[in-house]
Motif scaffolding. Structure first.
Motif, short mmCIF file in Angstrom:
data_model
loop_
_atom_site.label_atom_id
_atom_site.label_comp_id
_atom_site.label_asym_id
_atom_site.label_seq_id
_atom_site.Cartn_x
_atom_site.Cartn_y
_atom_site.Cartn_z
N ARG A 1 59.33 24.56 68.88
CA ARG A 1 59.13 23.72 67.69
C ARG A 1 59.12 22.24 68.00
O ARG A 1 58.37 21.47 67.42
N VAL B 1 51.20 18.84 49.21
CA VAL B 1 52.51 18.34 48.76
C VAL B 1 52.34 17.53 47.48
O VAL B 1 51.25 17.14 47.10
N ASP C 1 57.96 19.08 51.23
CA ASP C 1 56.93 19.69 52.06
C ASP C 1 57.48 20.95 52.74
O ASP C 1 57.86 20.93 53.91
N TYR D 1 56.45 30.33 69.55
CA TYR D 1 56.52 29.08 68.80
C TYR D 1 57.97 28.69 68.48
O TYR D 1 58.34 27.52 68.58
N HIS E 1 56.12 23.44 53.96
CA HIS E 1 55.44 23.92 55.17
C HIS E 1 55.95 23.22 56.41
O HIS E 1 56.28 23.85 57.40
N LEU E 2 56.05 21.88 56.33
CA LEU E 2 56.57 21.18 57.50
C LEU E 2 58.03 21.60 57.74
O LEU E 2 58.44 21.80 58.88
N PHE F 1 73.41 19.44 53.35
CA PHE F 1 71.99 19.83 53.48
C PHE F 1 71.04 18.82 52.83
O PHE F 1 69.93 19.18 52.45
N LYS G 1 65.80 17.88 50.86
CA LYS G 1 64.76 16.91 50.57
C LYS G 1 63.42 17.35 51.16
O LYS G 1 62.41 17.44 50.46
N LEU G 2 63.42 17.65 52.47
CA LEU G 2 62.15 18.01 53.11
C LEU G 2 61.61 19.32 52.57
O LEU G 2 60.42 19.46 52.33
N TYR H 1 63.36 15.14 61.24
CA TYR H 1 64.48 15.93 60.71
C TYR H 1 64.86 17.09 61.61
O TYR H 1 66.02 17.45 61.71
N LYS I 1 69.14 16.21 53.82
CA LYS I 1 67.82 16.10 54.46
C LYS I 1 67.02 17.37 54.28
O LYS I 1 65.84 17.33 53.99
N GLU I 2 67.69 18.48 54.50
CA GLU I 2 66.99 19.76 54.49
C GLU I 2 66.48 20.08 53.08
O GLU I 2 65.35 20.53 52.91
N ALA J 1 59.48 24.41 57.19
CA ALA J 1 59.53 25.69 57.88
C ALA J 1 59.07 25.54 59.33
O ALA J 1 59.65 26.12 60.24
N ALA J 2 58.03 24.73 59.53
CA ALA J 2 57.52 24.55 60.89
C ALA J 2 58.58 23.90 61.78
O ALA J 2 58.66 24.19 62.97
N LEU J 3 59.42 23.04 61.21
CA LEU J 3 60.47 22.39 62.00
C LEU J 3 61.68 23.29 62.20
O LEU J 3 62.63 22.92 62.86
N GLY J 4 61.64 24.47 61.59
CA GLY J 4 62.75 25.40 61.77
C GLY J 4 63.85 25.23 60.76
O GLY J 4 64.94 25.81 60.90
#
Ligand SMILES: Nc1ncnc2c1ncn2[C@@H]1O[C@H](COP(=O)(O)OP(=O)(O)OP(=O)(O)O)[C@@H](O)[C@H]1O
Ligand SMILES: [Mg+2]
Lengths: 296, 250
Positions: B71, B83, A170, B67, A172-173, A160, A165-166, B100, A162-163, A175-178
């Motif tokens: 995505r 951030v 951030d 949504y 918010h991003l 995990f 790290k992001l 990502y 990358k996950e 979560a937005a990316l799933g």
């Protein structure tokens, strides 16, 4: 392996395992949650003991992981109901730890679960309790436990990376990316819990907290790359363990206490002398810059 | 089918509604501004569309689907202040984060991803800063990195929360140029915006929001004195003072 080697090995494994979760916690500004979890796992341990009536390793792990995650859940609940984060940690931590203490003193007094021990640990006794496993003989139980946890931490970090790290940088991003931000949060809480439980029997809660917070905070001052932050903090943690052992032997004092002290000293050194963040270096550089500006 | 369509969304924090019954249909290939006073719920509206805050009620669809199913075609630029810019990482890495979602578990960004991220940095004029620590970027440069990251998402619909805050005139121009490029490729961009003076210049459509939707439509039709008064109430006293030279409707 000699007696000394086992102690140093145990402490080093603990320090690397702790520093991995520590980097993630420090970056998420959640370092003090490790303080809470490293104490509330006591409640998990004693509950597991009361339910299974044994000191079976797996039940203990599961009990501790549940206690740790519950700690995080309660803190989250109080926090989102408007209680300040640090107050929420303080309330949940003392409450659950106190229940653990009461249960231990009521029902588990005779077993190998005592409160003082859980705070200071007993590194000196580690080499005496050995377990044979996988055809390997004479390895202390603590070394098995912490090795398993270390491997789990490394695998999860790798899977995990990358996950984590992001979602740390951030959320918010993420979560937005799933990316499953909430799952990762509780996964980290679970990792912190099993690390705490595997470590604290050996080294005590104070060293666990010191190893989780201080080496990552030190590494943060020394590098600006996440990958290096993991490596530096592992190295600093191991150096603290080794130097702490020898200083303790020299001064004939508590080993875990000395190791924790070393993590603090390493932090202080980085705080003063880090090439990028150190206050002394910054002073010198500022003076130098002012000087050259004057000349110009 | 519209890029973004919402039906009666309501969001409440601690039972207090922050946005209430907001419905709109965003047309394709337009730059759309979202304006309203501080605390009007602009950020919350975007976050609710992206599923970042729970809705009390209402429906949202992106090109006709929820949504969660879309995505991959939605890009997001959060408010820069949301951030920690002391996080140990560099500009290129932040741009790569936009990918990502597509890269998948365990896998790391590869050469091609990095190449694309570099191109996105180049599009915002930041290729020289690829290896710079993000803490050592100026506010405007950080904002450009955020935009590059959204470009790396390679989306069809973009949501941007105050991308012009704290940037100088040159950067603002560069960003607008970028948004216009996106539009010319048929992409739809929704931008939370604070500067009323520039709304008419920048946006094809505009939403005036203050908890409720006050107006939504082509800028020249809905960006009127009356709607602004309704949105900002007494807080926009200067609207009447044309002598100040700050009349955004002029
Ligand atoms: N996490 C939160 N918890 C509680 N209330 C919140 C939270 N986030 C926002 N709010 C409240 O919701 C309202 C709308 O906030 P929002 O951030 O959406 O406003 P905004 O229009 O983006 O404002 P700004 O122009 O200042 O960015 C505000 O009154 C704010 O206090
Ligand atoms: Mg906002």
């Amino acid at each position: 392996m000699t007696y000394t080697m086992w102690i140093i090995l145990t402490a080093s494994l603990v320090s690397v395992a702790c520093s991995i979760v520590g980097v993630l916690l420090v970056l998420r500004k959640m370092a003090m949650i490790s303080d809470a979890i490293s104490h509330t796992v006591l409640l998990g341990l004693v509950s597991a003991f009361l339910i299974t009536q044994s000191l079976d390793g797996l039940a203990m792990f599961i009990g501790a992981a549940i206690a740790g995650i519950l700690t995080a859940v309660f803190i989250q609940l109080l926090n989102s109901a408007g209680v300040q984060a640090d107050a929420a940690i303080g309330i949940v931590f003392t409450f659950l730890f106190a229940i653990g203490v009461i249960l231990v003193s009521m029902f588990a007094r005779d077993v190998h679960l005592d409160v003082e021990h859980s705070i200071m640990g007993e590194l000196a006794f580690i080499p005496w309790t050995t377990v044979d496993w996988l055809g390997i003989e004479g390895v202390p139980q603590a070394v098995w436990m912490i090795s398993i946890v270390l491997v789990i931490n490394i695998i999860l970090l790798f899977v995990f990376y990358k996950e984590f790290k992001l979602s740390s940088f951030d959320p918010h991003l993420a979560a937005a990316l799933g990316i499953p931000v909430v799952f990762l949060h509780y996964l980290l809480m679970g990792m912190t819990s099993i690390t705490a439980v595997a470590s604290f029997d050996a080294v005590g809660a104070i060293l666990v907290v010191a190893m989780i917070i201080a080496p990552p905070a030190t590494a943060y001052l020394l590098t600006e790359q996440l990958g290096k932050m993991f490596i530096y903090s592992a190295i600093i943690a191991v150096l603290s363990a080794i130097s702490g052992y020898y200083f303790a032997a020299m001064l004939d004092t508590n080993i875990a206490g000395m190791m924790a002290t070393m993590t603090g000293l390493f932090f202080l050194a980085a705080f003063l002398f880090s090439p990028t963040h150190g206050v002394v270096i910054k002073k010198i550089r500022n003076r130098f810059t002012t000087y050259s500006n004057d000349e110009a | 089918m519209n890029p973004v369509s919402t039906n009666n969304i309501t969001v409440a924090y601690h039972r207090k509604p922050v946005i209430q019954n907001v419905s709109f249909e965003a047309p394709e290939g337009k730059l759309i501004g979202i304006v309203g006073p501080n605390g009007a719920g602009k950020s919350t509206l975007i976050k609710s569309i992206l599923g970042l805050v729970p809705k009390a009620s209402g429906n949202i669809s992106i090109y006709g689907k929820p949504y969660k199913k879309q995505r991959q075609i939605v890009g997001y630029v959060p408010q820069r202040g949301s951030v920690d810019w002391d996080f140990p990482t560099n500009a290129l890495d932040v741009v790569l984060m936009g990918k990502y979602g597509q890269i998948g578990l365990i896998r790391r960004p590869n050469k091609k991803d990095k190449q694309e991220a570099l191109e996105c940095l180049a599009q915002v004029g930041m290729e020289a800063f690829a290896n710079r620590q993000i803490s050592q970027l100026s506010g405007g440069q950080q904002q450009r990195v955020f935009l590059a990251r959204a470009l790396a998402q390679n989306a069809f619909v973009y949501f941007m929360d105050e991308p012009f805050v704290g940037v100088d005139a040159a950067t603002e121009k560069a960003i607008i140029q970028l948004l216009t490029d996106l539009k010319s490729k048929g992409k739809t961009v929704l931008v939370v915006h604070h500067d009323l003076q520039t709304v008419k210049d920048y946006f094809d459509w505009v939403m005036l929001l203050n908890i409720r939707k006050i107006a939504f439509g082509p800028t020249e039709e809905v960006f009127t004195q009356e709607h602004l008064q309704k949105t900002y109430g007494g807080r926009l006293a200067f609207l009447d003072q044309e002598s100040n030279g700050v009349n955004p409707l002029a």
